[in-house]
Design an enzyme around this catalytic site. Structure first.
Site, PDB file in Angstrom:
ATOM      1  CG  ASP A   1      -2.611  -3.632  -1.062  1.00  0.00           C
ATOM      2  OD1 ASP A   1      -3.642  -4.043  -0.497  1.00  0.00           O
ATOM      3  OD2 ASP A   1      -1.529  -4.243  -1.037  1.00  0.00           O
ATOM      4  N   GLY A   2      -4.223  -3.483  -3.972  1.00  0.00           N
ATOM      5  CA  GLY A   2      -4.895  -4.461  -4.830  1.00  0.00           C
ATOM      6  C   GLY A   2      -5.663  -3.778  -5.955  1.00  0.00           C
TER       7      GLY A   2
ATOM      8  NE  ARG B   1      -1.958  -6.896  -6.219  1.00  0.00           N
ATOM      9  CZ  ARG B   1      -1.626  -7.198  -4.966  1.00  0.00           C
ATOM     10  NH1 ARG B   1      -1.463  -8.462  -4.618  1.00  0.00           N
ATOM     11  NH2 ARG B   1      -1.441  -6.249  -4.068  1.00  0.00           N
ATOM     12  CD1 TRP B   2     -11.321  -5.421  -8.452  1.00  0.00           C
ATOM     13  CD2 TRP B   2     -11.133  -3.715  -9.908  1.00  0.00           C
ATOM     14  NE1 TRP B   2     -12.585  -5.106  -8.898  1.00  0.00           N
ATOM     15  CE2 TRP B   2     -12.499  -4.063  -9.799  1.00  0.00           C
ATOM     16  CE3 TRP B   2     -10.781  -2.674 -10.774  1.00  0.00           C
ATOM     17  CZ2 TRP B   2     -13.503  -3.409 -10.509  1.00  0.00           C
ATOM     18  CZ3 TRP B   2     -11.779  -2.026 -11.481  1.00  0.00           C
ATOM     19  CH2 TRP B   2     -13.122  -2.392 -11.347  1.00  0.00           C
TER      20      TRP B   2
ATOM     21  CG  ASN C   1       2.099   5.009  -3.144  1.00  0.00           C
ATOM     22  OD1 ASN C   1       1.141   5.162  -2.388  1.00  0.00           O
ATOM     23  ND2 ASN C   1       2.541   3.789  -3.454  1.00  0.00           N
ATOM     24  CD1 TRP C   2       6.393  10.772  -2.689  1.00  0.00           C
ATOM     25  CD2 TRP C   2       5.403  11.783  -4.429  1.00  0.00           C
ATOM     26  NE1 TRP C   2       5.528  11.728  -2.190  1.00  0.00           N
ATOM     27  CE2 TRP C   2       4.918  12.361  -3.230  1.00  0.00           C
ATOM     28  CE3 TRP C   2       4.914  12.260  -5.657  1.00  0.00           C
ATOM     29  CZ2 TRP C   2       3.971  13.398  -3.227  1.00  0.00           C
ATOM     30  CZ3 TRP C   2       3.976  13.284  -5.641  1.00  0.00           C
ATOM     31  CH2 TRP C   2       3.518  13.841  -4.449  1.00  0.00           C
TER      32      TRP C   2
ATOM     33  NE  ARG D   1      -0.521   0.608 -11.124  1.00  0.00           N
ATOM     34  CZ  ARG D   1      -0.446  -0.416 -10.275  1.00  0.00           C
ATOM     35  NH1 ARG D   1      -0.416  -1.653 -10.736  1.00  0.00           N
ATOM     36  NH2 ARG D   1      -0.374  -0.204  -8.985  1.00  0.00           N
TER      37      ARG D   1
ATOM     38  CD  GLU E   1      -7.001  -8.865  16.929  1.00  0.00           C
ATOM     39  OE1 GLU E   1      -7.421  -9.690  16.096  1.00  0.00           O
ATOM     40  OE2 GLU E   1      -7.604  -8.523  17.941  1.00  0.00           O
TER      41      GLU E   1
END
Ligand code: FPP
Length: 206
Positions: A18-19, A22-23, A66-67, A31, A205
Site C-alpha cells: 500500500d501507499g 499516496r505516492w 478493494n471492491w 492513483r 513479525e
C-alpha cells in the site's frame, strides 16, 4: 570462511503493497500511476528475493475490501494484473518460479481466472522460488471457505469433528502446503493487518 548471508533470511515474506495512492497524490498523478509504479517494484522484489535466500513471497495485490474502490481504479488494477501475467509469464517460467494465487476466484473476470489458472499450471513444477499473489483475498473469507470445505467432509462422513486440527485447517486454506510467513511488511509503514493472511500471520513479525 565466507559469511553466509542467506542463513538468516526469513523463509517466507509477505507484503501488503500500500501507499501507492499516496505516492501518486504527492506527485499530482492519478492513483493508478501509483499502482503501475507498484508493479515495477514487484518485478524488482521478485528478482531480489531468491537471490537473498527467501523461498516464498506473498503479495497482497487485491483485497475483498478493494471492491469498494471506484470502478475506474478497479478496472485499472485488473488491467495491470492482466499485463503482469502476460508480460512476466515467460520470465517467471525461465527463472524457475512457481506462481500460486490465493483468494476467491468468484467475482474475478473469467479471462483473468483463466490466466491465473494457466500460470499456476505452467509453473506447478518450478521449485527455485514461490511467488504467491493474493488476489481477491481476505483472511476471513479464506477461513470461511476453508470451513465450508471441512464442513462438507464432515457432513459426507469423510472427517470426524474431533479430527479437525490446526493441520487439517491449514490443509484446507488457499495457502495449503506453504509455510507460514515469518515477516509481514506493509510498504506504507503502517502496522494494520487489513484482513491479510489472518490464520497464517499468527507468529509473524511486522
Ligand atoms: C493499496 O494501496 C494497494 C492496492 C489496492 C493495489 C496493490 C497492487 C499493485 C501494486 C499491483 C501489483 C500487482 C501484482 C502482484 C502484479 P493504496 O492504493 O490503498 O495506497 P494508499 O494507502 O496510499 O491509498
Amino acid at each position: 570462511m565466507p559469511k553466509d548471508d542467506t542463513a538468516k533470511q526469513p523463509e517466507h515474506v509477505a507484503i501488503i503493497m500500500d501507499g501507492n495512492g499516496r505516492w501518486a497524490r504527492r506527485r499530482g498523478l492519478p492513483r493508478i500511476a501509483g499502482h503501475k509504479r507498484g508493479v515495477e517494484t514487484v518485478r524488482k522484489i521478485v528478482d531480489a528475493c531468491p537471490e537473498l535466500g527467501i523461498k516464498y513471497l506473498t503479495l497482497f495485490a487485491f483485497s475483498t475490501e478493494n471492491w469498494k474502490r471506484s470502478s475506474e481504479e478497479i478496472d485499472g488494477l485488473m488491467q495491470l494484473f492482466r499485463l503482469y501475467m502476460t508480460r512476466e509469464a515467460e520470465k517467471l517460467k525461465r527463472e524457475d518460479v512457481r506462481v500460486r494465487f490465493l483468494g476467491r476466484r468468484e467475482g474475478l473476470a473469467p479471462d483473468i481466472v483463466d490466466m491465473m489458472e494457466n500460470l499456476e499450471a505452467e509453473t506447478a513444477d518450478r521449485t527455485r522460488f514461490g511467488l504467491n499473489v493474493a488476489l481477491n483475498h481476505g483472511g476471513r473469507d479464506e477461513i470461511s471457505r476453508a470451513m465450508q470445505r471441512i464442513a462438507r467432509k464432515v457432513s459426507d462422513g469423510a472427517l470426524q469433528p474431533d479430527a479437525i486440527t490446526e493441520e487439517v485447517i491449514n490443509a484446507h486454506l488457499d495457502s495449503a502446503g506453504l509455510p507460514d510467513p515469518c515477516l509481514i511488511v506493509r510498504t506504507s509503514g503502517e502496522f494494520r493487518i487489513s484482513n491479510f493472511l489472518l490464520w497464517q500471520a499468527a507468529c509473524a513479525e511486522s
